[in-house]
Write a protein that holds these residues in place. Sequence first.
Motif, PDB file in Angstrom:
ATOM      1  N   LEU A  74      -8.147  20.799 -71.123  1.00 53.85           N
ATOM      2  CA  LEU A  74      -7.907  20.825 -72.563  1.00 53.85           C
ATOM      3  C   LEU A  74      -6.524  21.392 -72.873  1.00 53.85           C
ATOM      4  O   LEU A  74      -5.802  20.845 -73.707  1.00 53.85           O
ATOM      5  CB  LEU A  74      -8.991  21.635 -73.279  1.00 53.85           C
ATOM      6  CG  LEU A  74      -8.923  21.582 -74.792  1.00 53.85           C
ATOM      7  CD1 LEU A  74      -9.124  20.159 -75.299  1.00 53.85           C
ATOM      8  CD2 LEU A  74      -9.961  22.512 -75.389  1.00 53.85           C
ATOM      9  N   ALA A  75      -6.132  22.447 -72.190  1.00 52.79           N
ATOM     10  CA  ALA A  75      -4.795  23.021 -72.400  1.00 52.79           C
ATOM     11  C   ALA A  75      -3.713  22.012 -72.015  1.00 52.79           C
ATOM     12  O   ALA A  75      -2.692  21.889 -72.707  1.00 52.79           O
ATOM     13  CB  ALA A  75      -4.648  24.303 -71.584  1.00 52.79           C
ATOM     14  N   ASP A  78      -3.662  19.155 -74.775  1.00 54.17           N
ATOM     15  CA  ASP A  78      -3.438  19.575 -76.157  1.00 54.17           C
ATOM     16  C   ASP A  78      -2.178  18.997 -76.795  1.00 54.17           C
ATOM     17  O   ASP A  78      -2.241  18.506 -77.922  1.00 54.17           O
ATOM     18  CB  ASP A  78      -3.442  21.092 -76.277  1.00 54.17           C
ATOM     19  CG  ASP A  78      -3.304  21.527 -77.722  1.00 54.17           C
ATOM     20  OD1 ASP A  78      -4.228  21.237 -78.518  1.00 54.17           O
ATOM     21  OD2 ASP A  78      -2.254  22.116 -78.072  1.00 54.17           O
ATOM     22  N   ARG A  86      -7.533  17.175 -82.577  1.00 50.98           N
ATOM     23  CA  ARG A  86      -7.453  18.646 -82.583  1.00 50.98           C
ATOM     24  C   ARG A  86      -8.526  19.256 -83.484  1.00 50.98           C
ATOM     25  O   ARG A  86      -9.064  20.314 -83.186  1.00 50.98           O
ATOM     26  CB  ARG A  86      -6.067  19.097 -83.034  1.00 50.98           C
ATOM     27  CG  ARG A  86      -5.036  19.004 -81.950  1.00 50.98           C
ATOM     28  CD  ARG A  86      -3.775  19.797 -82.308  1.00 50.98           C
ATOM     29  NE  ARG A  86      -2.846  19.682 -81.213  1.00 50.98           N
ATOM     30  CZ  ARG A  86      -1.792  18.865 -81.210  1.00 50.98           C
ATOM     31  NH1 ARG A  86      -1.534  18.109 -82.254  1.00 50.98           N
ATOM     32  NH2 ARG A  86      -1.001  18.810 -80.167  1.00 50.98           N
ATOM     33  N   VAL A  89     -11.700  19.130 -81.545  1.00 52.74           N
ATOM     34  CA  VAL A  89     -11.630  20.164 -80.510  1.00 52.74           C
ATOM     35  C   VAL A  89     -11.909  21.538 -81.123  1.00 52.74           C
ATOM     36  O   VAL A  89     -12.680  22.332 -80.569  1.00 52.74           O
ATOM     37  CB  VAL A  89     -10.256  20.139 -79.802  1.00 52.74           C
ATOM     38  CG1 VAL A  89      -9.986  21.421 -79.034  1.00 52.74           C
ATOM     39  CG2 VAL A  89     -10.170  18.927 -78.889  1.00 52.74           C
ATOM     40  N   ARG A  90     -11.309  21.817 -82.274  1.00 53.43           N
ATOM     41  CA  ARG A  90     -11.526  23.107 -82.934  1.00 53.43           C
ATOM     42  C   ARG A  90     -13.010  23.302 -83.267  1.00 53.43           C
ATOM     43  O   ARG A  90     -13.574  24.360 -83.022  1.00 53.43           O
ATOM     44  CB  ARG A  90     -10.680  23.198 -84.208  1.00 53.43           C
ATOM     45  CG  ARG A  90     -10.831  24.515 -84.961  1.00 53.43           C
ATOM     46  CD  ARG A  90     -10.117  24.506 -86.302  1.00 53.43           C
ATOM     47  NE  ARG A  90     -10.451  23.369 -87.154  1.00 53.43           N
ATOM     48  CZ  ARG A  90     -11.608  23.232 -87.828  1.00 53.43           C
ATOM     49  NH1 ARG A  90     -12.533  24.148 -87.739  1.00 53.43           N
ATOM     50  NH2 ARG A  90     -11.818  22.161 -88.580  1.00 53.43           N
ATOM     51  N   HIS A 111     -13.727  26.431 -74.438  1.00 54.27           N
ATOM     52  CA  HIS A 111     -12.735  25.360 -74.280  1.00 54.27           C
ATOM     53  C   HIS A 111     -13.335  24.151 -73.563  1.00 54.27           C
ATOM     54  O   HIS A 111     -13.004  23.003 -73.896  1.00 54.27           O
ATOM     55  CB  HIS A 111     -11.489  25.865 -73.564  1.00 54.27           C
ATOM     56  CG  HIS A 111     -10.647  26.729 -74.438  1.00 54.27           C
ATOM     57  ND1 HIS A 111     -10.244  27.978 -74.070  1.00 54.27           N
ATOM     58  CD2 HIS A 111     -10.160  26.536 -75.683  1.00 54.27           C
ATOM     59  CE1 HIS A 111      -9.531  28.517 -75.052  1.00 54.27           C
ATOM     60  NE2 HIS A 111      -9.482  27.658 -76.045  1.00 54.27           N
TER      61      HIS A 111
END
Length: 147
Positions: A74-75, A78, A86, A89-90, A111
């Motif tokens: 995920l990082a 991003d 996004r 994802v949040r 995450h």
Amino acid sequence: MSGAEFHDSAAGWFDFPPSKPARLIPPIVLAYIGDAIYEVAVRQFLISKANLRPHHLHRTATGFVSAKAQSRILAFLDPELTEEERDVVRQGRNAKSGSIPKNADVLEYRHATAFETLVGYLYYTGEQDRLRELIGKSIEFIEGSAK
């Protein structure tokens, strides 16, 4: 629709559409299907390789599907996500699941859940090309970081 009536469709592997639009499905439910979709993709990738011993397949798959790996994915992804992605994802990151696996810390688990939520969302919105793109990049990232 009965179980005998399923068939391939553009929306997914089987034509069992969700009971509501993807935006209205709780993030934790999207993560539930996203986990399965990602797991199948990883298994298909590993079976495409030469070493097909079940124990080796399982051990290798774990390196792709663990909470730690999904958190790192995920990082990595991003910067390439759209605003809509996004937002999904949040919502997935903030979803309360009720339990944390013993092999992950809370942040990694959240995450990983966010990543799975994104996969589930893309699956149910019929964004198959985008889903393939992000899963492909995810697999390449984990495979490359294992070397």
